[in-house]
Design a protein around this motif. Sequence first.
Motif, short mmCIF file in Angstrom:
data_model
loop_
_atom_site.label_atom_id
_atom_site.label_comp_id
_atom_site.label_asym_id
_atom_site.label_seq_id
_atom_site.Cartn_x
_atom_site.Cartn_y
_atom_site.Cartn_z
N UNK A 113 0.85 -1.18 0.00
CA UNK A 113 0.00 0.00 0.00
C UNK A 113 0.89 1.23 0.00
N UNK A 114 0.69 2.10 -0.99
CA UNK A 114 1.57 3.25 -1.17
C UNK A 114 0.76 4.52 -0.93
N UNK A 115 1.24 5.34 -0.02
CA UNK A 115 0.59 6.61 0.25
C UNK A 115 0.74 7.56 -0.92
N UNK A 116 -0.35 8.23 -1.30
CA UNK A 116 -0.33 9.16 -2.42
C UNK A 116 -0.29 10.59 -1.89
N UNK A 117 0.73 11.32 -2.28
CA UNK A 117 0.92 12.68 -1.79
C UNK A 117 -0.18 13.59 -2.31
N UNK A 118 -0.55 14.56 -1.48
CA UNK A 118 -1.53 15.57 -1.88
C UNK A 118 -0.81 16.72 -2.59
N UNK A 119 -1.59 17.64 -3.14
CA UNK A 119 -1.01 18.80 -3.80
C UNK A 119 -0.21 19.63 -2.81
N UNK A 120 -0.74 19.77 -1.60
CA UNK A 120 -0.04 20.56 -0.58
C UNK A 120 1.29 19.90 -0.21
N UNK A 121 1.31 18.58 -0.14
CA UNK A 121 2.56 17.88 0.17
C UNK A 121 3.55 17.99 -0.98
N UNK A 122 3.04 17.98 -2.21
CA UNK A 122 3.92 18.16 -3.37
C UNK A 122 4.55 19.55 -3.33
N UNK A 123 3.77 20.56 -2.94
CA UNK A 123 4.32 21.92 -2.83
C UNK A 123 5.42 21.97 -1.77
N UNK A 135 0.51 15.09 -10.15
CA UNK A 135 1.59 15.05 -11.14
C UNK A 135 1.52 16.22 -12.08
N UNK A 136 0.32 16.52 -12.57
CA UNK A 136 0.15 17.66 -13.46
C UNK A 136 0.48 18.98 -12.75
N UNK A 137 0.13 19.05 -11.47
CA UNK A 137 0.43 20.26 -10.69
C UNK A 137 1.94 20.48 -10.60
N UNK A 144 0.38 11.40 -22.82
CA UNK A 144 0.78 12.12 -21.61
C UNK A 144 2.04 12.94 -21.89
N UNK A 145 2.97 12.39 -22.64
CA UNK A 145 4.21 13.11 -22.94
C UNK A 145 3.96 14.40 -23.69
N UNK A 146 3.08 14.36 -24.65
CA UNK A 146 2.77 15.58 -25.42
C UNK A 146 2.09 16.62 -24.53
N UNK A 147 1.23 16.15 -23.63
CA UNK A 147 0.56 17.09 -22.73
C UNK A 147 1.56 17.76 -21.79
N UNK A 148 2.50 16.97 -21.27
CA UNK A 148 3.55 17.54 -20.40
C UNK A 148 4.37 18.56 -21.17
N UNK A 149 4.71 18.23 -22.41
CA UNK A 149 5.53 19.12 -23.23
C UNK A 149 4.83 20.46 -23.43
N UNK A 150 3.52 20.38 -23.68
CA UNK A 150 2.76 21.61 -23.91
C UNK A 150 2.62 22.42 -22.62
N UNK A 151 2.31 21.75 -21.51
CA UNK A 151 2.10 22.47 -20.26
C UNK A 151 3.41 23.08 -19.74
N UNK A 152 4.50 22.37 -19.94
CA UNK A 152 5.78 22.89 -19.46
C UNK A 152 6.21 24.13 -20.23
N UNK A 153 5.69 24.28 -21.43
CA UNK A 153 6.06 25.43 -22.25
C UNK A 153 5.37 26.72 -21.81
N UNK A 154 4.34 26.57 -20.97
CA UNK A 154 3.61 27.75 -20.51
C UNK A 154 4.37 28.45 -19.38
N UNK A 155 4.57 29.76 -19.54
CA UNK A 155 5.26 30.54 -18.51
C UNK A 155 4.28 30.88 -17.40
N UNK A 156 4.60 30.46 -16.17
CA UNK A 156 3.71 30.65 -15.03
C UNK A 156 4.12 31.90 -14.24
N UNK A 157 3.19 32.51 -13.47
CA UNK A 157 3.55 33.68 -12.66
C UNK A 157 4.69 33.36 -11.70
N UNK A 158 5.67 34.21 -11.67
CA UNK A 158 6.82 34.03 -10.80
C UNK A 158 7.92 33.17 -11.39
#
Length: 1000
Positions: A541-551, A716-718, A736-750
């Motif tokens: 059984x593997x614990x799945x991290x939350x978004x807050x834990x990923x941050x 993961x997407x977060x 999934x790879x193409x989606x990651x490629x596209x999302x990573x290309x977006x410049x985020x605030x900060x």
Amino acid sequence: MVAQVTKPSYEAKTQAIASTLLGATREKRSIFAQMRDQMRWDDKLLAFAMSNPGLRVQLFRFIDALPALSSKPEIARHMQEYLADDSVELPGALKNLLNFTSPDSVPGQIAASTVAPAVETLANRYISGETIEQAIKTVERLRKDRMTFTMDLLGEAVITETEAEAYLNRYLELMEQMTAAAKRWNTVDQIDVADGQTLSKVQVSVKLTAFYSQFDPLDEQGTRDKVGQHVRTLLRRSEALGVAVHFDMEQYRYKDLTLAILKDILMEDEFRQRDNLGITLQAYLKDSYSDLQDVIDWAKQRGTPLTVRLVKGAYWDQETITSLQNDWPSPVYSQKISTDANFERMTRLLMENHEVLYAAIGSHNVRSQAHAMAIAEELNIPRRRIELQVLYGMADKLGRALVEQGYRVRVYCPYGELIPGMAYLIRRLLENTANTSFLRQNLEERPTAELLAAPEFAAEDAGQGSVGAREQGSKRAVPFHNVADTDYSLTDHRVEATAALQSVRQQLGQRYAPLIDGERVNTEAHFESVNPSNPKELVGKVGLASQEQADRAIAAAKAAFPAWQATPAKERAAILRRAADLMEAHRHELNAWIVLEVGKPLREADPEVSEAIDFFRYYADEMERLDRGVAYDYPGETNRYRYFPRGTVVVISPWNFPLAIATGMTVAALVTGNCALLKPAENSSVIAAKLAEILVEAGIPKGVFQFVPAKGSTVGAHMVQHPDVHMIIFTGSKEVGCRIYAEAAQLRPGQKHLKRVVAEMGGKNAIIVDESADLDQAVQGVVKSAFGYSGQKCSACSRVIVLESIYDTFINRVVEATRSLNVGPAEHPGTKVGPIVDATAQARIQEYIEQGKQEAHLALQMPAPDNGYFVGPTVFTDVAPDAVIAQEEIFGPVLAVIKANTFDEAIVIANGTDYGLTGGLFSRTPSHIERAQAEFAVGNLYINRGITGAIVSRQPFGGFKMSGVGSKAGGPDYLLQFLDPRHVSENVQRQGFAPIEGAD
């Protein structure tokens, strides 16, 4: 150095007998003088091979391909491609023969008509007949010369159960026909009677591996059961017919199991009283002397003598290359003289135990045979208990000389068609033309004292018995030394594997928590990882991290980065090497986790652990190399080119190589000074947790590496989108790879940087098989590449493109070879095709199979167990190049067979998908090999071998087009992706002066 191996009492007699034999075998002129005077082209080909080492290789390659060539123009074209090479110095006769402009021309036809029959004549020197009728005539001629025989059915590879059954039936038929012929043979006392006992007039020699297409030491019991059935059938029929049976020895990896099977069967009450049976031992193996001692002890228990055929061995080159390729200790002596020395000490041991074992001395070396004869005469060994053996077509004069000395001489007679006999022919040609061959040296009329000198072990082979064979590793000059895979032909390794599987099974069901900033954290959600061979079995059984834990993990990485970046590269590399050592120490347990969590059979899991270990050590070496930077100095100016890490790297690893790929991507980020967050595929998270444990134990600081299992679609997407992430490295699906490629290309605030993405996204890999291919090799390579790990490799063969002229033949064999595969739970040692990773993947593959049934002909769909996520291996034929199953990645055990009319068309079809990962070619046509290297658009091209199983450093892995973006894993430029280069130029001139290199 080992002392001389013969007693003085044997040596004097050995020299006397050897001198007599040598005189009987010597020609009046040297072989080269004879060759010059003869017009026979088969003789000329041998002479060419002896006189020119470069030509020898090309000539034998051409001979190997010749039986597959169906027309004179094809033969002529291959002659030119192989032999008219600028690097090969041609003799005048051959140069004149090849002096034609077109293979279709009259000179080309003449060349083909000259050389092809010459090769056939050459083959007929060593093959007693292509049919049983021809073979019977051969042995009848031998009997007139007072020689007996053993008959061997040609054929190197049994790759289907249909072929294994046919092998048995052909031997049953051979024994019937030979026995019928023998009824009309007159008794020849010298070979048919010994010490008042009538001997079998007919003997056959068989290979155990040909009785079972899946013969595998790892599956010891399964192999014993399958082989044993056929061996018992053969022995029962041979006893009824009065035929003697001898069991040959093959490659080293089969030796121990072959001996074990035979010892068990021949000890059974039904066969224990038979004395017309025999086994073979090979003196070039370092542990053969101890094997003989074991056989002697066993024979004493058996109570009835049997024959040991003592030979020197026919696979030296293959054994040497195999050990080097696998980083295993070499099982063979490195020098021919050591083999000769071992042969003599084994001869002595064997013959001094003649009361429990009969001796069959197989050699063309005059001294070796004379040594056996000397012992026989010194000990007055009864004639039933010794015979001398030679190969058909080799050492004919020696054979006749041995007959004249009154010994029973047996000739080993291969028979069968030329194509399956080609490997045998090449071995004979290699033996005849080798510089160390006694036959060649005798024909060259080397000094008698040199030829007959007592052999001594070479210094590098001295003292190497079985322990040396297993402990002394293969040494070679390479830039990187790969770790060796486990050799499961050794009993100890099989025992360790079984124990590890039992141990790991006691650890199933535990909980694994994310590791964030050096601490294990509790989670609200978890993933239950199950055994795909038996989904009722919980792996963990593997614990799945939350978004807050990923941050929090990303923040911890950002905080840890400055100190880790400042850590010297040598220290970072040292941590990786400690981790490699830990992983190597836990190899068997890690194998077991891979078997149980993702359903990868053990023989596939073990190389994955090797690959992971290699990634640790190779990337450690590479980072130390890169850390040295580059200096370009000019007068008054210094220039430094250095590399610096990028920052925080999110590693998204796949389930199909849950340890190797996760390790490679993660440690590449770490050793370059980046901080890494490992987010594994959910269904392989337990294995990733084991990797995390190793990294922590090796000393990776907290925050530098973090284990962040999570849902890919949300957390993961977060992480991909987070502005503090500098790089994403991903292996998985194209979608999934193409989606990651596209999302990573977006410049985020900060965000103050552009993210780098390295993505490997699968393939639709093809193997081309042309008309000149070795079909044994091609079928085996395709089947292993298509169905290894149930086709769940990004490098797997999902398309095979076959030239029209061999299409039907290839289909028949590939279907039967696939049908012969064992499908079952991954932990069973005989399993070749295990489960699919989960129910979702299983359903998707089944949908593709239904699609295929609408598009193509279903040639085979194997049944599969219903208690796990299984899909039986499936083969479609007559597939259109643009069919869905020929274009889309299926990621399962489904093979599409496509017909091509020409090689040009095959290349077009192979390149006709969106992917460009791996590809393969089976061909013995040099121009096709050259064109594939230039035109086959894949990242990794494999020629005349399977297309899976890339090895770190030797075969850097990765593709292009829709197969991915980035440099090749395990290659010299892979780490550069994790680094930013900086250049610093400094003016060192001050007030008109500057340091001058070399000045006083």
